[in-house]
Design an enzyme around this catalytic site. Structure first.
Site, PDB file in Angstrom:
ATOM      1  N   GLU A 441      40.781  48.788  38.492  1.00 62.88           N
ATOM      2  CA  GLU A 441      39.828  49.690  38.780  1.00 62.88           C
ATOM      3  C   GLU A 441      38.471  49.566  37.962  1.00 62.88           C
ATOM      4  OE1 GLU A 441      39.471  51.226  41.289  1.00 62.88           O
ATOM      5  OE2 GLU A 441      41.337  51.043  41.872  1.00 62.88           O
TER       6      GLU A 441
HETATM    7  C1  LIG Z   1      48.890  45.239  38.542  1.00 66.80           C
HETATM    8  C2  LIG Z   1      47.418  45.215  39.142  1.00 66.80           C
HETATM    9  C3  LIG Z   1      47.300  45.931  40.135  1.00 66.80           C
HETATM   10  C4  LIG Z   1      45.926  45.839  40.689  1.00 66.80           C
HETATM   11  N1  LIG Z   1      45.881  46.344  42.125  1.00 66.80           N
HETATM   12  C5  LIG Z   1      44.549  46.248  42.804  1.00 66.80           C
HETATM   13  C6  LIG Z   1      44.611  46.701  43.954  1.00 66.80           C
HETATM   14  O1  LIG Z   1      45.197  47.594  44.460  1.00 66.80           O
HETATM   15  N2  LIG Z   1      43.455  45.999  44.803  1.00 66.80           N
HETATM   16  C7  LIG Z   1      42.554  45.193  44.360  1.00 66.80           C
HETATM   17  O2  LIG Z   1      41.443  45.028  45.018  1.00 66.80           O
HETATM   18  N3  LIG Z   1      42.683  44.812  42.912  1.00 66.80           N
HETATM   19  C8  LIG Z   1      43.587  45.211  42.120  1.00 66.80           C
HETATM   20  N4  LIG Z   1      43.866  44.874  40.950  1.00 66.80           N
HETATM   21  C9  LIG Z   1      42.903  43.905  40.376  1.00 66.80           C
HETATM   22  C10 LIG Z   1      42.121  44.439  39.340  1.00 66.80           C
HETATM   23  O3  LIG Z   1      41.314  45.431  40.011  1.00 66.80           O
HETATM   24  C11 LIG Z   1      41.379  43.265  38.781  1.00 66.80           C
HETATM   25  O4  LIG Z   1      42.246  42.329  38.005  1.00 66.80           O
HETATM   26  C12 LIG Z   1      40.226  43.490  37.757  1.00 66.80           C
HETATM   27  O5  LIG Z   1      39.164  44.053  38.449  1.00 66.80           O
HETATM   28  C13 LIG Z   1      39.698  42.662  37.072  1.00 66.80           C
HETATM   29  O6  LIG Z   1      39.351  41.381  37.727  1.00 66.80           O
HETATM   30  P1  LIG Z   1      39.617  39.997  37.336  1.00 66.80           P
HETATM   31  O7  LIG Z   1      41.304  40.261  37.157  1.00 66.80           O
HETATM   32  O8  LIG Z   1      39.453  38.812  38.417  1.00 66.80           O
HETATM   33  O9  LIG Z   1      39.258  39.609  35.890  1.00 66.80           O
HETATM   34  P2  LIG Z   1      37.767  39.260  35.801  1.00 66.80           P
HETATM   35  O10 LIG Z   1      36.845  39.587  36.971  1.00 66.80           O
HETATM   36  O11 LIG Z   1      37.792  37.655  35.881  1.00 66.80           O
HETATM   37  O12 LIG Z   1      37.262  39.595  34.288  1.00 66.80           O
HETATM   38  C14 LIG Z   1      37.887  38.860  33.120  1.00 66.80           C
HETATM   39  C15 LIG Z   1      37.485  39.747  31.820  1.00 66.80           C
HETATM   40  O13 LIG Z   1      36.077  39.481  31.808  1.00 66.80           O
HETATM   41  C16 LIG Z   1      35.396  40.634  31.829  1.00 66.80           C
HETATM   42  N5  LIG Z   1      34.265  40.754  32.490  1.00 66.80           N
HETATM   43  C17 LIG Z   1      34.019  40.039  33.821  1.00 66.80           C
HETATM   44  N6  LIG Z   1      32.728  40.327  34.579  1.00 66.80           N
HETATM   45  C18 LIG Z   1      32.245  40.773  33.482  1.00 66.80           C
HETATM   46  C19 LIG Z   1      30.761  41.577  33.521  1.00 66.80           C
HETATM   47  N7  LIG Z   1      29.856  41.082  34.351  1.00 66.80           N
HETATM   48  N8  LIG Z   1      30.279  42.063  32.204  1.00 66.80           N
HETATM   49  C20 LIG Z   1      31.156  42.136  31.190  1.00 66.80           C
HETATM   50  N9  LIG Z   1      32.710  41.982  31.309  1.00 66.80           N
HETATM   51  C21 LIG Z   1      32.883  41.155  32.503  1.00 66.80           C
HETATM   52  C22 LIG Z   1      36.140  41.968  32.229  1.00 66.80           C
HETATM   53  O14 LIG Z   1      35.896  43.009  31.853  1.00 66.80           O
HETATM   54  C23 LIG Z   1      37.503  41.315  31.822  1.00 66.80           C
HETATM   55  O15 LIG Z   1      37.627  41.768  30.599  1.00 66.80           O
HETATM   56  C24 LIG Z   1      45.057  44.722  40.477  1.00 66.80           C
HETATM   57  C25 LIG Z   1      45.484  44.098  39.191  1.00 66.80           C
HETATM   58  C26 LIG Z   1      46.628  44.204  38.614  1.00 66.80           C
HETATM   59  C27 LIG Z   1      46.938  43.527  37.339  1.00 66.80           C
END
Ligand SMILES: Cc1cc2nc3c(=O)[nH]c(=O)nc-3n(C[C@H](O)[C@H](O)[C@H](O)COP(=O)(O)OP(=O)(O)OC[C@H]3O[C@@H](n4cnc5c(N)ncnc54)[C@H](O)[C@@H]3O)c2cc1C
Length: 600
Positions: A441
């Protein structure tokens, strides 16, 4: 073996004595929420969570979900029966609108129920939780036909719901979405693409699953401005609501992950699946935000829930386990050792946990009340202020709430020593389950940026100014209250640090935006500390009043006063050091090259 007791007494204290929900009886939805009714609902919900959801929490974690060759997914033993009982008892209906079969109760009454189910079994709670968030988006942005076709069965729990944003190359940055939606000319679209990490993406609990999917239409801008939202049902739905053929979508695999094993986290493949647009073309993100805002508050409650169950078990363990002697001399001389409870360092962890859990509970309920007031308060001005406040505080409830929820869970695990690391005691599960709340989220760093980069400046800073004014008024009121003068002085000081940090961003953010990024997380925590401080002041005042009037449970109320003092002494001073970190700016943080970061 772990235990769970729903904190009904504390929820009722907050609703009745602190928030005074009864005074809103003239507002729509609140008329039915009489104190007796609320007590009956919370007592029954607590019982259900303790007796039905909690007993399958640990076994669900051990067993996990199973994907079969045909793409179907089976939830752990007992989940289907528990889900049926959950729907039959009407727990999905509480806060949903009456015209779609709900009970129309205010969110402030629904939130404690949500907390209990999150604490008792987070993985289970996510199935109805996501459905609830999906319904919220359909009700706000869907057409009348979509509402009539999907909402009643999702509200009753017969059908589930999901939110599909994330793709393998695209998490935080949704502008990168590649999933396509091609119009068929009959109002429907063919949706194709791969979504990952989709919670509750496939399971055996409901007859149908209504996926809400973000995708781009063929001529849409290739950015966040080109995203639309689509309803893509697992089984196509006839005009009369009957189920037709399986849509062209499938769960490709389920993730093997750190926690919430009993919730199916799916890779979802859409291969020309039929979908229908929700709201306007290219405005999908705004529609999804309805869902995400509801879900963000829900995730804040997950953090609270995991903190609470871990805390409860740590308190119990600290009384049973005997190691060493009290620093002041043996407390139980007839025994060979005293309970862990006598050691100040164990008390530190338990008191910090108590102050955090009860403070977060108050903040979540206060937030829920603002959600209600934003919709139904009497005047436009009151509705506006409530909306401003909930919008400002949502990233704090999610980001600060889950950071602290995880801290509490690990400290509670620490109270168990080595036994906390052993699965049998359950503490490891709470830490693992709590960990995801800081990530999904919108990861907490992104919440912080939402707060500082967007929410502070909105409408000329109207919301943050209103927040400052509320805290100032509370502190001024408490100054003449002898027992709370020290606390209110400390809160006023912490609020001063927050004001100073806000001013520093205004003066140093434009010239170098990295200064905002470097301090955002600290800022979110100062605001969390001040917000919880305000909750503790309100709780202390309410406890004082009840004690003076001879009402309520004396030991419980006296404990509130002591815990407020602990919060004042041990949490509020942190605002000053966080402010100084913000004021250090971003130079050292941003100076090193990647090569300089790690020299082998
Ligand atoms: C168990 C689980 C359930 C999930 N359920 C859902 C779901 O139901 N539906 C869905 O759509 N998604 C879901 N997700 C996805 C989840 O919402 C994302 O993993 C999350 O939003 C982060 O995206 P990412 O993993 O690609 O990390 P990235 O976007 O690659 O980010 C990696 C890190 O970099 C930081 N970062 C990235 N961009 C910025 C920025 N602009 N400024 C500052 N910091 C930044 C982030 O804070 C994070 O710490 C789920 C994930 C998991 C693990």
């Amino acid at each position: 073996m772990p235990v769970y007791r729903a904190p009904v007494q504390d929820s009722l204290f907050l609703l009745n004595d602190v928030l005074g929900v009864e005074r809103y009886a003239n507002l729509p939805g609140f008329a039915n929420a009489t104190p007796d009714m609320i007590e009956a609902v919370l007592t029954e919900a607590g019982k259900f969570c303790e007796e039905v959801l909690f007993p399958i929490n640990q076994s669900g974690d051990l067993e996990g979900c199973t994907r079969h060759d045909d793409g179907s997914v089976t939830t752990p033993k007992g989940f289907k029966e528990a889900y049926d009982a959950y729907c039959e008892a009407g727990w999905t209906l509480l806060t949903q609108p009456e015209e779609f079969g709900g009970q129309g109760l205010p969110h402030v009454v629904g939130f404690p129920v949500e907390e209990y189910r999150m604490a008792a079994n987070q993985a289970f709670a996510m199935y109805p939780g996501l459905t609830q968030a999906a319904v919220a988006a359909i009700l706000v942005k869907g057409s009348e036909e979509q509402k009539a076709l999907y909402a009643p069965k999702m509200i009753s729990g017969e059908w589930g719901g999901t939110m599909n944003l994330t793709e393998p190359h695209c998490g935080t940055d949704l502008g990168l979405i590649r999933t396509r939606a091609v119009p068929n000319g009959d109002g429907s679209y063919d949706v194709s693409g791969t979504k990952i990490f989709i919670s509750s993406g496939e399971h055996d609990l409901t007859a149908n699953i209504i996926h809400l999917v973000l995708a781009k239409t063929p001529d849409a801008p290739d950015s966040v401005k080109g995203i639309s939202l689509f309803i893509v049902p697992k089984f196509l739905v006839g005009e009369d609501g009957s189920l037709g053929e399986h849509n062209a979508l499938q769960c490709g695999s389920i993730e093997h992950k750190m926690g919430i094993h009993a919730n199916s986290t799916c890779v979802m493949n859409y291969d020309g699946a039929k979908g229908w647009m929700v709201g306007e073309e290219n405005k999908g993100l705004a529609a999804m935000f309805v869902m995400m805002n509801a879900a963000r508050l829900g995730v804040g409650i997950q953090g609270l829930g995991q903190a609470d169950i871990a805390f409860q078990n740590a308190v119990r363990y600290a009384q049973d386990r005997r190691q060493g002697r009290a620093l002041t001399g043996p407390q139980d001389p007839q025994e060979k050792a005293d309970p862990l409870f006598v050691h100040p360092d164990v008390r530190r962890m338990l008191m910090d946990a108590k102050a955090t859990v009860e403070g977060l509970r108050a903040l979540c309920l206060w937030g829920a009340l603002q959600v209600d007031l934003a919709h139904v308060a009497e005047t436009e001005e009151e509705r506006q202020q409530a909306d401003d406040l909930v919008s400002l505080l949502t990233p704090v409830i999610k980001g600060y709430g889950t950071d602290k929820g995880y801290d509490v869970a690990t400290n509670a695990q620490q109270v168990f020593g080595g036994h906390g690391y052993i699965e049998e005691w359950g503490m490891s599960q709470y830490v693992r389950d709590a960990r995801i709340t800081m990530i999904y989220e919108g990861a907490n760093g992104v919440q912080a940026m939402d707060l500082v980069g967007r929410k502070l400046a909105q409408n000329g800073g109207r919301a943050i100014q209103a927040f400052f004014a509320i805290i100032d008024t509370e502190c001024a009121r408490a100054k003449d209250n002898e027992a709370l003068a020290d606390f209110s002085g400390r809160l006023e000081k912490a609020n001063g640090e927050l004001k100073a940090a806000t001013m520093w961003f205004m003066q140093n953010g434009m010239a170098n935006p990295n200064n905002i990024g470097a301090g955002a997380h600290h800022y979110m925590h100062i605001m969390g500390i001040v917000a919880l401080g305000s909750m503790w002041l309100m709780m202390a005042e309410a406890a004082q009043k009840a004690l003076a009037e001879g009402r309520g449970n004396k030991a419980f109320l006296e404990a509130k006063l002591v815990t407020a003092r602990h919060f004042g002494e041990r949490f509020l001073p942190d605002a000053g050091s966080l402010r100084r970190k913000i004021e250090a700016g971003s130079e050292a943080m941003m100076a090193l090259t990647p090569e300089q970061f790690y020299a082998a």
